[in-house]
Design a protein around this motif. Structure first.
Motif, PDB file in Angstrom:
ATOM      1  N   LYS A   1      -9.588 -53.266 -55.433  1.00 24.60           N
ATOM      2  CA  LYS A   1      -9.577 -52.692 -56.539  1.00 24.60           C
ATOM      3  C   LYS A   1      -9.170 -51.002 -56.448  1.00 24.60           C
ATOM      4  N   PRO A   2      -9.956 -50.203 -55.314  1.00 27.22           N
ATOM      5  CA  PRO A   2      -9.682 -49.007 -55.235  1.00 27.22           C
ATOM      6  C   PRO A   2      -8.159 -48.533 -54.857  1.00 27.22           C
ATOM      7  N   ILE A   3      -7.501 -49.465 -54.073  1.00 21.28           N
ATOM      8  CA  ILE A   3      -6.378 -49.135 -53.750  1.00 21.28           C
ATOM      9  C   ILE A   3      -5.208 -49.584 -54.831  1.00 21.28           C
ATOM     10  N   LEU A   4      -5.433 -50.184 -55.878  1.00 27.44           N
ATOM     11  CA  LEU A   4      -4.389 -50.525 -56.621  1.00 27.44           C
ATOM     12  C   LEU A   4      -3.870 -49.433 -57.470  1.00 27.44           C
ATOM     13  N   SER A   5      -4.391 -48.284 -57.329  1.00 26.22           N
ATOM     14  CA  SER A   5      -3.709 -47.023 -57.941  1.00 26.22           C
ATOM     15  C   SER A   5      -2.540 -46.492 -56.979  1.00 26.22           C
ATOM     16  N   VAL A   6      -3.098 -46.607 -55.828  1.00 28.63           N
ATOM     17  CA  VAL A   6      -2.179 -46.334 -54.549  1.00 28.63           C
ATOM     18  C   VAL A   6      -0.998 -47.053 -54.557  1.00 28.63           C
ATOM     19  N   PHE A   7      -0.984 -48.409 -54.861  1.00 26.75           N
ATOM     20  CA  PHE A   7      -0.139 -49.280 -54.816  1.00 26.75           C
ATOM     21  C   PHE A   7       0.825 -49.251 -56.191  1.00 26.75           C
ATOM     22  N   ALA A   8       0.261 -48.891 -57.236  1.00 25.31           N
ATOM     23  CA  ALA A   8       1.152 -48.414 -58.265  1.00 25.31           C
ATOM     24  C   ALA A   8       1.958 -47.208 -58.072  1.00 25.31           C
TER      25      ALA A   8
ATOM     26  N   ASN B   1      -9.966 -37.484 -58.009  1.00 26.30           N
ATOM     27  CA  ASN B   1      -9.472 -36.418 -57.375  1.00 26.30           C
ATOM     28  C   ASN B   1      -8.124 -37.111 -56.696  1.00 26.30           C
ATOM     29  N   TRP B   2      -7.034 -36.541 -56.637  1.00 27.06           N
ATOM     30  CA  TRP B   2      -5.801 -37.094 -56.067  1.00 27.06           C
ATOM     31  C   TRP B   2      -5.499 -36.415 -55.157  1.00 27.06           C
ATOM     32  N   GLN B   3      -6.294 -35.167 -54.526  1.00 26.07           N
ATOM     33  CA  GLN B   3      -5.768 -34.689 -53.142  1.00 26.07           C
ATOM     34  C   GLN B   3      -5.930 -35.806 -51.826  1.00 26.07           C
ATOM     35  N   ALA B   4      -4.813 -35.659 -50.994  1.00 25.34           N
ATOM     36  CA  ALA B   4      -4.900 -36.539 -49.985  1.00 25.34           C
ATOM     37  C   ALA B   4      -5.914 -36.123 -48.770  1.00 25.34           C
ATOM     38  N   SER B   5      -6.090 -35.020 -48.565  1.00 22.90           N
ATOM     39  CA  SER B   5      -7.191 -34.808 -47.710  1.00 22.90           C
ATOM     40  C   SER B   5      -8.794 -34.864 -47.588  1.00 22.90           C
ATOM     41  N   ASN B   6      -9.073 -35.588 -48.565  1.00 24.99           N
ATOM     42  CA  ASN B   6     -10.483 -36.002 -48.926  1.00 24.99           C
ATOM     43  C   ASN B   6     -10.904 -37.157 -48.186  1.00 24.99           C
ATOM     44  N   PRO B   7     -12.182 -37.003 -47.641  1.00 26.20           N
ATOM     45  CA  PRO B   7     -12.746 -38.313 -46.885  1.00 26.20           C
ATOM     46  C   PRO B   7     -13.143 -39.486 -48.020  1.00 26.20           C
ATOM     47  N   SER B   8     -12.284 -40.081 -48.775  1.00 25.82           N
ATOM     48  CA  SER B   8     -12.492 -41.105 -49.653  1.00 25.82           C
ATOM     49  C   SER B   8     -11.620 -42.317 -49.607  1.00 25.82           C
ATOM     50  N   THR B   9     -12.098 -43.067 -49.971  1.00 23.04           N
ATOM     51  CA  THR B   9     -11.450 -44.798 -50.028  1.00 23.04           C
ATOM     52  C   THR B   9     -10.845 -44.919 -51.207  1.00 23.04           C
ATOM     53  N   SER B  10     -10.872 -44.005 -52.161  1.00 22.42           N
ATOM     54  CA  SER B  10     -10.401 -43.956 -53.460  1.00 22.42           C
ATOM     55  C   SER B  10      -9.949 -42.864 -54.042  1.00 22.42           C
ATOM     56  N   ASN B  11      -9.532 -43.057 -55.305  1.00 19.82           N
ATOM     57  CA  ASN B  11      -8.870 -41.586 -55.835  1.00 19.82           C
ATOM     58  C   ASN B  11      -9.711 -41.424 -57.326  1.00 19.82           C
ATOM     59  N   THR B  12     -10.562 -42.581 -57.432  1.00 19.42           N
ATOM     60  CA  THR B  12     -11.396 -42.573 -58.769  1.00 19.42           C
ATOM     61  C   THR B  12     -12.737 -42.955 -58.820  1.00 19.42           C
ATOM     62  N   LYS B  13     -13.637 -42.658 -59.712  1.00 17.87           N
ATOM     63  CA  LYS B  13     -14.929 -42.786 -59.623  1.00 17.87           C
ATOM     64  C   LYS B  13     -15.812 -42.427 -58.409  1.00 17.87           C
TER      65      LYS B  13
ATOM     66  N   ILE C   1     -15.912 -37.264 -52.491  1.00 20.56           N
ATOM     67  CA  ILE C   1     -16.245 -38.581 -51.810  1.00 20.56           C
ATOM     68  C   ILE C   1     -16.225 -39.776 -52.948  1.00 20.56           C
ATOM     69  N   THR C   2     -16.413 -41.184 -52.121  1.00 11.72           N
ATOM     70  CA  THR C   2     -16.462 -42.384 -52.999  1.00 11.72           C
ATOM     71  C   THR C   2     -17.441 -43.264 -52.559  1.00 11.72           C
ATOM     72  N   PRO C   3     -18.649 -42.903 -52.663  1.00 13.21           N
ATOM     73  CA  PRO C   3     -19.759 -43.926 -52.159  1.00 13.21           C
ATOM     74  C   PRO C   3     -19.746 -45.092 -52.908  1.00 13.21           C
ATOM     75  N   SER C   4     -20.355 -46.361 -52.494  1.00 12.57           N
ATOM     76  CA  SER C   4     -20.170 -47.493 -53.378  1.00 12.57           C
ATOM     77  C   SER C   4     -20.925 -47.428 -54.569  1.00 12.57           C
ATOM     78  N   ASP C   5     -22.032 -46.399 -54.372  1.00  7.93           N
ATOM     79  CA  ASP C   5     -23.029 -46.433 -55.768  1.00  7.93           C
ATOM     80  C   ASP C   5     -23.124 -44.904 -55.757  1.00  7.93           C
ATOM     81  N   ASN C   6     -22.620 -44.187 -56.646  1.00 14.23           N
ATOM     82  CA  ASN C   6     -22.674 -42.686 -56.905  1.00 14.23           C
ATOM     83  C   ASN C   6     -24.062 -42.424 -57.199  1.00 14.23           C
ATOM     84  N   MET C   7     -24.643 -43.248 -58.091  1.00 14.26           N
ATOM     85  CA  MET C   7     -25.987 -42.653 -58.592  1.00 14.26           C
ATOM     86  C   MET C   7     -27.269 -42.671 -57.207  1.00 14.26           C
TER      87      MET C   7
END
Length: 167
Positions: free
Chosen positions: A30-37, A116-128, A142-148
């Motif tokens: 699911k997190p990579i679908l936006s990248v594939f689009a 955040n759509w910057q490529a230099s971030n240590p995240s595995t997704s661009n959303t949430k 960052i994109t942890p599996s559970d933000n809260m």
């Protein structure tokens, strides 16, 4: 959804500030679908240009296939390497070529469930994810599996952090 693991090393007590809390990154397709689009928007015109020039259909499909394959492999590698953890009074993050720590007392603000759509971030997704603002002008996405869970742990250590929830 993978649960956050609390890792205890060498008999450390989970309730004290010396414990290590590990927060896995967002994973799955699911997190990579936006990248594939986005990749599709780039590769389809490339495919059409190849077809309307002297290239064959086979060349076009090879370019498309390699684009998706290499992007998928890079994403899979990023998922396996990326980690976030709290150790004592510091928050650490590790990505492919980057490992840094942030003093939790220097964190000013958190924007939760943002993009955040910057490529230099240590995240595995661009959303949430979470944008962490620290020191005077620095930030990291960052994109942890559970933000809260991560926000709660950071607030336990520094209740002065301003938290903004993005809808």
């Amino acid at each position: 959804m993978e649960k956050t693991r609390i890792a205890i090393f060498k008999g450390m007590n989970v309730n004290n500030n010396n414990s290590i809390l590990v927060f896995p990154p967002q994973q799955g397709i699911k997190p990579i679908l936006s990248v594939f689009a986005l990749l599709t928007v780039i590769l389809i015109p490339t495919f059409l240009i190849l077809i309307f020039t002297d290239a064959t259909w086979k060349d076009g499909f090879i370019i498309l296939g390699l684009g998706y394959l290499l992007t998928g492999l890079a994403y899979f590698l990023a998922q396996k390497v990326t980690r976030y953890w709290i150790e004592g009074d510091r928050f650490y993050y590790k990505a492919l070529f980057k490992k840094e720590g942030i003093d939790i007392q220097s964190i000013r603000k958190l924007e939760v469930n943002t993009s955040n759509w910057q490529a230099s971030n240590p995240s595995t997704s661009n959303t949430k994810g979470i944008i962490i603002y620290f020191k005077k002008y620095e930030d990291v996405f960052i994109t942890p599996s559970d933000n809260m869970l991560l926000v709660d742990e950071l607030l336990k250590r520094n209740p002065d952090i301003e938290v903004i929830f993005i809808k």
